[in-house]
Design an enzyme around this catalytic site. Structure first.
Site, PDB file in Angstrom:
ATOM      1  CE  LYS A   1      -4.369   1.256  -0.921  1.00  0.00           C
ATOM      2  NZ  LYS A   1      -3.813  -0.066  -0.799  1.00  0.00           N
TER       3      LYS A   1
ATOM      4  CE1 TYR B   1      -4.529  -0.915  -4.594  1.00  0.00           C
ATOM      5  CE2 TYR B   1      -4.952  -3.256  -4.911  1.00  0.00           C
ATOM      6  CZ  TYR B   1      -4.776  -2.175  -4.074  1.00  0.00           C
ATOM      7  OH  TYR B   1      -4.832  -2.348  -2.706  1.00  0.00           O
TER       8      TYR B   1
ATOM      9  CB  VAL C   1      -0.386  -5.772   4.150  1.00  0.00           C
ATOM     10  CG1 VAL C   1      -1.646  -5.043   4.585  1.00  0.00           C
ATOM     11  CG2 VAL C   1      -0.414  -6.109   2.677  1.00  0.00           C
TER      12      VAL C   1
ATOM     13  CB  SER D   1      -0.953   0.018   1.191  1.00  0.00           C
ATOM     14  OG  SER D   1      -2.113  -0.678   0.861  1.00  0.00           O
TER      15      SER D   1
ATOM     16  CE1 TYR E   1      -3.863   0.639   4.546  1.00  0.00           C
ATOM     17  CE2 TYR E   1      -2.487  -0.343   6.241  1.00  0.00           C
ATOM     18  CZ  TYR E   1      -2.757  -0.114   4.917  1.00  0.00           C
ATOM     19  OH  TYR E   1      -1.941  -0.626   3.971  1.00  0.00           O
TER      20      TYR E   1
HETATM   21  N1  GLN Z   1      -2.134  -6.322  -1.534  1.00  0.00           N
HETATM   22  C1  GLN Z   1      -2.878  -5.599  -0.555  1.00  0.00           C
HETATM   23  C2  GLN Z   1      -4.322  -5.500  -0.972  1.00  0.00           C
HETATM   24  O1  GLN Z   1      -4.597  -5.034  -2.056  1.00  0.00           O
HETATM   25  C3  GLN Z   1      -2.308  -4.226  -0.368  1.00  0.00           C
HETATM   26  C4  GLN Z   1      -3.056  -3.468   0.658  1.00  0.00           C
HETATM   27  C5  GLN Z   1      -2.231  -3.039   1.786  1.00  0.00           C
HETATM   28  O2  GLN Z   1      -0.998  -3.007   1.787  1.00  0.00           O
HETATM   29  N2  GLN Z   1      -2.918  -2.701   2.838  1.00  0.00           N
HETATM   30  O3  GLN Z   1      -5.172  -5.851  -0.211  1.00  0.00           O
END
Ligand code: GLN
Length: 316
Positions: free
Chosen positions: A68, A193, A263, A65, A245
């Site tokens: 993003k 993505y 994550v 993420s 988050y």
């Molecule tokens: N691969 C994860 C997803 O799309 C990435 C999201 C994250 O890092 N929170 O759910």
């Protein structure tokens, strides 16, 4: 206040490493297993371009993420603030980052913010390019320039795993198609993505992204401004309110500077005018944030006086 040095960072790493015990490694990522649980690394690059690294800072992990942040910068560049935030909100969200219910129960016209999955998929759809390959190429070229690292590449294994485990993201994207939030090709937006999430980076690279945000969007190669300050302000504000988050409030209080986690255990931090921080610590909590990495970020903030809401505005 402590002085920033490699020795200080080594000590901070050893103080924070025990927090890995309370987290879990995201085993859906290729090569992520229990042996990675205690890894913890950090790089800090100051605006006068001094680099300090410690711990497992050479470990490469997927961006997840943290991508993003890059996606949002490119979409703002391509469409401007008004159009981007027409498609996605700018409010923090109390639900988990991959929440489906928020798309229906609050505002069906847009996801809460660009730092949650639904918002980031909607933002990915706004990155311009003649075709999907070209859109990803633009993303990677931009990333290579701002990290000053031409070796960056996407991991095919991670990309395949993202696709294989993508049911939830697909559900989010098709839901957004049904409400008219996502008007471009859904599979193409998802594919970009997944690719964006799959680029492999180490602490230096994450820190370079933070430095880019902290240093007025200047290319480390040409010193040209690649992203104008008003867009960077927006990105940093969204990171501060939503980058960690549904723990973003906690990090705003305890760290007090813009951060973005992934994550894989990655964290990017940006202290405007001072430094970029890159952290990796693969053991994550239930909300998706690195446990040891989060502890380290908070410790750095305290020891190095980085909190923007502190007496010195984080500018000492
Ligand atoms: N691969 C994860 C997803 O799309 C990435 C999201 C994250 O890092 N929170 O759910």
């Amino acid at each position: 206040m402590k002085e920033l040095s490699i020795q200080y960072l080594e000590e901070a790493i050893e103080d924070s490493r025990p927090f890995a015990a309370s987290g879990n490694v995201n085993m859906t990522l290729p090569n992520f297993d229990e042996t990675m649980k205690d890894l913890l690394g950090v790089s800090i690059i100051t605006t006068d371009l001094k680099c300090y690294s410690a711990g497992d800072h050479r470990q490469f992990i997927p961006m997840q993420s943290t991508s993003k942040v890059i996606g949002l910068m490119l979409a703002l560049q391509d469409f401007g603030k008004e159009r981007v935030f027409n498609a996605v909100g700018m409010e923090p969200m109390g639900d988990f980052f991959n929440s489906i219910s928020q798309l229906e129960s609050y505002d069906t016209s847009k996801p809460f913010n660009p730092m949650i999955n639904a918002g980031a998929i909607a933002v990915s759809a706004m990155i311009k390019g003649q075709n999907p390959a070209n859109r990803f190429e633009r993303y990677l070229t931009f990333l290579k320039e701002i990290t000053d690292n031409d070796d960056l590449a996407m991991s095919e294994d991670v990309y395949e795993a993202e696709k294989a485990n993508g049911a939830r993201n697909r559900a989010l994207a098709y839901f957004m198609q049904s409400t008219g939030t996502l008007v471009t090709d859904v599979e193409e937006a998802l594919d970009l993505y997944y690719r964006m999430n799959s680029v492999m980076m180490c602490c230096d690279d994450f820190a370079r992204v933070g430095l880019f945000l902290a240093r007025g969007g200047r290319s480390p190669r040409s010193d040209d401004r690649l992203i104008p300050p008003h867009h960077l302000r927006t990105v940093k504000a969204i990171m501060m309110t939503s980058g960690m988050y549904n723990s973003s409030g906690h990090y705003a209080v305890e760290a007090g500077f813009p951060c973005k986690s992934g994550v894989s255990g990655s964290i990017i931090g940006a202290i405007p005018g001072r430094m970029g921080i890159g952290v990796i610590g693969p053991a994550i909590d239930a909300k998706g944030n690195s446990t040891a990495g989060g502890a380290l970020i908070k410790k750095l903030s305290q020891d190095l006086d980085l909190n923007m809401f502190g007496e010195n505005g984080g500018l000492s």
